[in-house]
Motif scaffolding. Structure first.
Motif, PDB file in Angstrom:
ATOM      1  N   SER A   1      37.515  51.090  41.128  1.00 11.02           N
ATOM      2  CA  SER A   1      37.722  51.925  39.937  1.00 11.02           C
ATOM      3  C   SER A   1      38.625  51.245  38.913  1.00 11.02           C
ATOM      4  O   SER A   1      38.516  51.498  37.719  1.00 11.02           O
ATOM      5  N   ILE A   2      39.528  50.361  39.379  1.00 10.12           N
ATOM      6  CA  ILE A   2      40.430  49.632  38.481  1.00 10.12           C
ATOM      7  C   ILE A   2      40.173  48.147  38.665  1.00 10.12           C
ATOM      8  O   ILE A   2      40.015  47.667  39.785  1.00 10.12           O
ATOM      9  N   ALA A   3      40.123  47.418  37.556  1.00  4.72           N
ATOM     10  CA  ALA A   3      39.837  45.982  37.609  1.00  4.72           C
ATOM     11  C   ALA A   3      40.960  45.193  36.956  1.00  4.72           C
ATOM     12  O   ALA A   3      41.601  45.662  36.016  1.00  4.72           O
ATOM     13  N   ILE A   4      41.174  43.983  37.477  1.00  2.00           N
ATOM     14  CA  ILE A   4      42.134  43.046  36.919  1.00  2.00           C
ATOM     15  C   ILE A   4      41.367  41.822  36.447  1.00  2.00           C
ATOM     16  O   ILE A   4      40.377  41.420  37.071  1.00  2.00           O
ATOM     17  N   THR A   5      41.793  41.225  35.356  1.00  2.88           N
ATOM     18  CA  THR A   5      41.116  40.067  34.788  1.00  2.88           C
ATOM     19  C   THR A   5      40.792  39.026  35.856  1.00  2.88           C
ATOM     20  O   THR A   5      41.656  38.605  36.605  1.00  2.88           O
ATOM     21  N   GLY A   6      39.517  38.640  35.936  1.00  2.00           N
ATOM     22  CA  GLY A   6      39.065  37.639  36.880  1.00  2.00           C
ATOM     23  C   GLY A   6      38.624  38.184  38.219  1.00  2.00           C
ATOM     24  O   GLY A   6      38.025  37.479  39.025  1.00  2.00           O
ATOM     25  N   GLN A   7      38.891  39.464  38.489  1.00  2.00           N
ATOM     26  CA  GLN A   7      38.557  40.063  39.786  1.00  2.00           C
ATOM     27  C   GLN A   7      37.050  40.208  39.955  1.00  2.00           C
ATOM     28  O   GLN A   7      36.360  40.688  39.066  1.00  2.00           O
ATOM     29  N   PRO A   8      36.501  39.817  41.112  1.00  2.00           N
ATOM     30  CA  PRO A   8      35.089  40.083  41.373  1.00  2.00           C
ATOM     31  C   PRO A   8      34.868  41.583  41.547  1.00  2.00           C
ATOM     32  O   PRO A   8      35.641  42.245  42.239  1.00  2.00           O
ATOM     33  N   LEU A   9      33.825  42.119  40.915  1.00  2.00           N
ATOM     34  CA  LEU A   9      33.593  43.560  40.932  1.00  2.00           C
ATOM     35  C   LEU A   9      32.379  43.969  41.757  1.00  2.00           C
ATOM     36  O   LEU A   9      32.438  44.933  42.512  1.00  2.00           O
ATOM     37  N   ALA A  10      31.273  43.249  41.593  1.00  2.00           N
ATOM     38  CA  ALA A  10      30.035  43.623  42.274  1.00  2.00           C
ATOM     39  C   ALA A  10      29.044  42.474  42.140  1.00  2.00           C
ATOM     40  O   ALA A  10      29.174  41.625  41.255  1.00  2.00           O
ATOM     41  N   PRO A  11      28.015  42.436  43.003  1.00  3.25           N
ATOM     42  CA  PRO A  11      26.997  41.387  42.875  1.00  3.25           C
ATOM     43  C   PRO A  11      26.072  41.638  41.689  1.00  3.25           C
ATOM     44  O   PRO A  11      25.840  42.790  41.302  1.00  3.25           O
TER      45      PRO A  11
ATOM     46  N   ARG B   1      57.245  44.677  51.805  1.00  2.42           N
ATOM     47  CA  ARG B   1      56.554  45.666  52.640  1.00  2.42           C
ATOM     48  C   ARG B   1      55.226  45.049  53.045  1.00  2.42           C
ATOM     49  O   ARG B   1      54.714  44.160  52.366  1.00  2.42           O
ATOM     50  N   ASN B   2      54.651  45.538  54.141  1.00  2.00           N
ATOM     51  CA  ASN B   2      53.391  44.970  54.617  1.00  2.00           C
ATOM     52  C   ASN B   2      52.251  45.125  53.623  1.00  2.00           C
ATOM     53  O   ASN B   2      51.362  44.277  53.536  1.00  2.00           O
ATOM     54  N   ASP B   3      52.242  46.238  52.873  1.00  2.00           N
ATOM     55  CA  ASP B   3      51.141  46.484  51.941  1.00  2.00           C
ATOM     56  C   ASP B   3      51.353  45.816  50.582  1.00  2.00           C
ATOM     57  O   ASP B   3      50.526  45.981  49.682  1.00  2.00           O
ATOM     58  N   LEU B   4      52.426  45.049  50.429  1.00  2.00           N
ATOM     59  CA  LEU B   4      52.725  44.384  49.166  1.00  2.00           C
ATOM     60  C   LEU B   4      52.620  42.874  49.341  1.00  2.00           C
ATOM     61  O   LEU B   4      52.873  42.342  50.412  1.00  2.00           O
ATOM     62  N   GLY B   5      52.239  42.185  48.271  1.00  2.00           N
ATOM     63  CA  GLY B   5      52.080  40.731  48.311  1.00  2.00           C
ATOM     64  C   GLY B   5      50.832  40.318  47.549  1.00  2.00           C
ATOM     65  O   GLY B   5      50.363  41.039  46.659  1.00  2.00           O
ATOM     66  N   VAL B   6      50.290  39.174  47.901  1.00  2.00           N
ATOM     67  CA  VAL B   6      49.116  38.636  47.203  1.00  2.00           C
ATOM     68  C   VAL B   6      47.869  39.404  47.617  1.00  2.00           C
ATOM     69  O   VAL B   6      47.593  39.570  48.807  1.00  2.00           O
ATOM     70  N   VAL B   7      47.102  39.881  46.631  1.00  2.00           N
ATOM     71  CA  VAL B   7      45.836  40.564  46.916  1.00  2.00           C
ATOM     72  C   VAL B   7      44.623  39.710  46.527  1.00  2.00           C
ATOM     73  O   VAL B   7      43.557  39.855  47.116  1.00  2.00           O
ATOM     74  N   PHE B   8      44.773  38.837  45.513  1.00  2.00           N
ATOM     75  CA  PHE B   8      43.719  37.913  45.108  1.00  2.00           C
ATOM     76  C   PHE B   8      44.340  36.548  44.859  1.00  2.00           C
ATOM     77  O   PHE B   8      45.378  36.451  44.205  1.00  2.00           O
ATOM     78  N   ALA B   9      43.689  35.502  45.363  1.00  2.00           N
ATOM     79  CA  ALA B   9      44.173  34.144  45.123  1.00  2.00           C
ATOM     80  C   ALA B   9      42.982  33.199  45.074  1.00  2.00           C
ATOM     81  O   ALA B   9      42.009  33.371  45.812  1.00  2.00           O
ATOM     82  N   MET B  10      43.050  32.213  44.198  1.00  2.00           N
ATOM     83  CA  MET B  10      41.997  31.212  44.075  1.00  2.00           C
ATOM     84  C   MET B  10      42.432  29.948  44.793  1.00  2.00           C
ATOM     85  O   MET B  10      43.591  29.528  44.714  1.00  2.00           O
ATOM     86  N   CYS B  11      41.498  29.314  45.485  1.00  2.00           N
ATOM     87  CA  CYS B  11      41.770  28.052  46.160  1.00  2.00           C
ATOM     88  C   CYS B  11      42.018  26.972  45.119  1.00  2.00           C
ATOM     89  O   CYS B  11      41.235  26.819  44.172  1.00  2.00           O
ATOM     90  N   GLU B  12      43.110  26.235  45.251  1.00  2.00           N
ATOM     91  CA  GLU B  12      43.432  25.184  44.282  1.00  2.00           C
ATOM     92  C   GLU B  12      42.419  24.055  44.323  1.00  2.00           C
ATOM     93  O   GLU B  12      42.174  23.386  43.324  1.00  2.00           O
ATOM     94  N   GLU B  13      41.800  23.832  45.482  1.00  2.00           N
ATOM     95  CA  GLU B  13      40.856  22.725  45.636  1.00  2.00           C
ATOM     96  C   GLU B  13      39.467  23.059  45.098  1.00  2.00           C
ATOM     97  O   GLU B  13      38.866  22.273  44.385  1.00  2.00           O
ATOM     98  N   SER B  14      38.945  24.252  45.440  1.00  2.00           N
ATOM     99  CA  SER B  14      37.559  24.596  45.092  1.00  2.00           C
ATOM    100  C   SER B  14      37.432  25.610  43.962  1.00  2.00           C
ATOM    101  O   SER B  14      36.377  25.741  43.361  1.00  2.00           O
ATOM    102  N   GLY B  15      38.501  26.361  43.690  1.00  2.00           N
ATOM    103  CA  GLY B  15      38.426  27.411  42.680  1.00  2.00           C
ATOM    104  C   GLY B  15      37.775  28.687  43.183  1.00  2.00           C
ATOM    105  O   GLY B  15      37.549  29.621  42.424  1.00  2.00           O
ATOM    106  N   GLU B  16      37.471  28.753  44.496  1.00  2.00           N
ATOM    107  CA  GLU B  16      36.852  29.942  45.081  1.00  2.00           C
ATOM    108  C   GLU B  16      37.914  30.980  45.433  1.00  2.00           C
ATOM    109  O   GLU B  16      39.060  30.652  45.708  1.00  2.00           O
ATOM    110  N   MET B  17      37.495  32.259  45.454  1.00  2.00           N
ATOM    111  CA  MET B  17      38.383  33.333  45.873  1.00  2.00           C
ATOM    112  C   MET B  17      38.635  33.228  47.374  1.00  2.00           C
ATOM    113  O   MET B  17      37.695  33.120  48.156  1.00  2.00           O
TER     114      MET B  17
END
Length: 197
Positions: free
Chosen positions: A7-17, A155-171
């Motif tokens: 329901s909420i999107a962040i710039t660059g986030q994959p949303l759907a196929p 907290r366990n539920d806090l931290g990185v949720v999306f990250a791109m691989c520095e080598e390939s650029g893949e999620m």
């Protein structure tokens, strides 16, 4: 696997196929996935007259969706943000979403070394927890100074949720609380991962 977009999107986030939706305003297609080109709310518009055509997936800002004024972060709020730079002592974050509302203007937050984890704070390294362009979930613990909010991921539920691989650029996807793996190359990178909620 569900193709329903978040329901909420962040710039660059994959949303759907792209097999399930047509990219609309506020989105773009890449590698058979529709991604958000801005932060905001996702909307779907049914296809026109042709019953076989796919619905259109768009992203609109909080202002367009709600008609309300800008949200202002407050102490205790859970936020989503993008890491813009790191130093040995802190990570600087642009706050993009407060609660469930996308920000119309930019707010800055800082995650200090001692606020990354609950334990072993003196041994925690910024570079092994966050990298520039990571999307993180954090809590505002203090209004900080006139320039930045102080954020915590201790907290366990806090931290990185999306990250791109520095080598390939893949999620990448998390494989433990402290590592993420690239699905294309298998490379493992250190992160302070957020447990899914």
């Amino acid at each position: 696997m569900s193709t329903a977009p978040p329901s909420i999107a962040i710039t660059g986030q994959p949303l759907a196929p792209t097999s399930a939706f047509i990219p609309g305003p506020g989105t773009y297609a890449s590698h058979d996935q529709i991604h958000a080109s801005l932060s905001g709310y996702t909307t779907t518009i049914p296809s026109s007259s042709d019953s076989n055509s796919l619905p259109i997936l768009s992203v609109v800002t909080g202002e367009e969706e709600s008609g309300e004024g800008n949200v202002v972060p407050g102490e205790g709020n859970i936020v989503l943000g993008r890491v813009v730079r790191i130093s040995p002592k802190q990570a600087v974050v642009n706050i993009l979403v407060v609660g469930d509302v996308a920000c119309r203007e930019e707010f800055q937050g800082i995650i200090r070394q001692q606020d990354i984890r609950l334990t072993q704070t003196s041994h925690t390294k910024i570079y092994s927890s966050f990298r520039p362009n990571d999307i993180i979930r954090a809590q505002i613990i203090s209004l900080g100074d006139q320039y930045s909010y102080f954020l915590s991921t201790a907290r366990n539920d806090l931290g990185v949720v999306f990250a791109m691989c520095e080598e390939s650029g893949e999620m990448m996807y998390p494989v433990s609380y402290g590592e993420m793996r690239c699905p294309k190359t298998g490379v493992v990178e250190e992160r302070k991962c957020a447990k899914p909620v």
